[in-house]
Design an enzyme around this catalytic site. Structure first.
Site: not given
Length: 217
Positions: A115, A118-120
């Protein structure tokens, strides 16, 4: 803040490396900032555009045994390529990913993933702090809510990241229609994934190949 402007700041395929992060079923199941179908389409288009322009692309997932494999729409673009599976939520803390990016020799780092918040955001902020020129493809990413996605974008802009959409990126890589080397491949991507623009192109081709009816004397 250092402003990102001038001709040299525009993205070039020969200087770009793409990292696609966690386009997996678990993340897609709670994607609420975008139409999930649009994100699948856009991330696939981004992958195909990168392949068309010869841009090295790193695929990475997080705990794929539980979260699911990366969408086949993406992995089918790069048949046989290893997907780097991580335990780190922050991709940029996984040395295998960082080493793969560094091995490309490219300086313009392009990131999309699920997402956004978070992960970006985490790898983008870390990579910026380490001196990378980072661009986020917002429409090939998505968050758990519209607010989460938009706040993450604001946070990354404040850290110095550049924001683009997949079609803007592909256009910037192309830059000049006189550069014909990749026009054919780019046109195929547009036909398959650029919605109205792709359909309009097909319609144009139809009209150009339709004989004009002769008028009776």
């Amino acid at each position: 803040m250092t402003f990102r402007n001038g001709l040299a700041s525009l993205l070039r395929p020969e200087d770009s490396a793409l990292v696609l992060i966690d386009h997996q079923p678990y993340q897609l199941a709670n994607l609420n900032s975008h139409d999930p179908q649009a994100v699948v389409n856009n991330s696939t288009a981004l992958a195909k555009a990168a392949k068309a322009f010869g841009v090295p692309t790193i695929l990475t997932s997080v705990v794929a045994d539980r979260g699911g494999l990366i969408f086949p729409h993406i992995t089918d673009v790069f048949p046989g390529q290893e997907v780097i599976d991580r335990t780190f939520i922050n991709t940029w803390e996984d040395q295998k990913v960082v080493d793969a990016v560094k091995a490309t020799g490219r300086k313009q780092l392009i990131i999309a993933g699920l997402w956004t918040e978070i992960c970006v955001a985490m790898p983008v902020i870390q990579a910026l702090g380490e001196g990378w020129d980072v661009t986020v493809i917002t429409d090939a990413s998505g968050g758990t809510s519209v607010e989460a996605h938009e706040v993450a974008i604001q946070r990354m802009i404040a850290a110095g990241a550049n924001m683009m959409t997949w079609l803007a990126l592909a256009s910037e890589w192309q830059r000049d229609w006189a550069r014909t080397e990749h026009v054919g491949e780019l046109t195929e991507v547009l036909k398959q994934h650029a919605a109205g623009s792709g359909i309009a192109y097909l319609w144009e081709q139809q009209l150009l190949n339709t004989p004009v009816p002769s008028t009776a004397d």
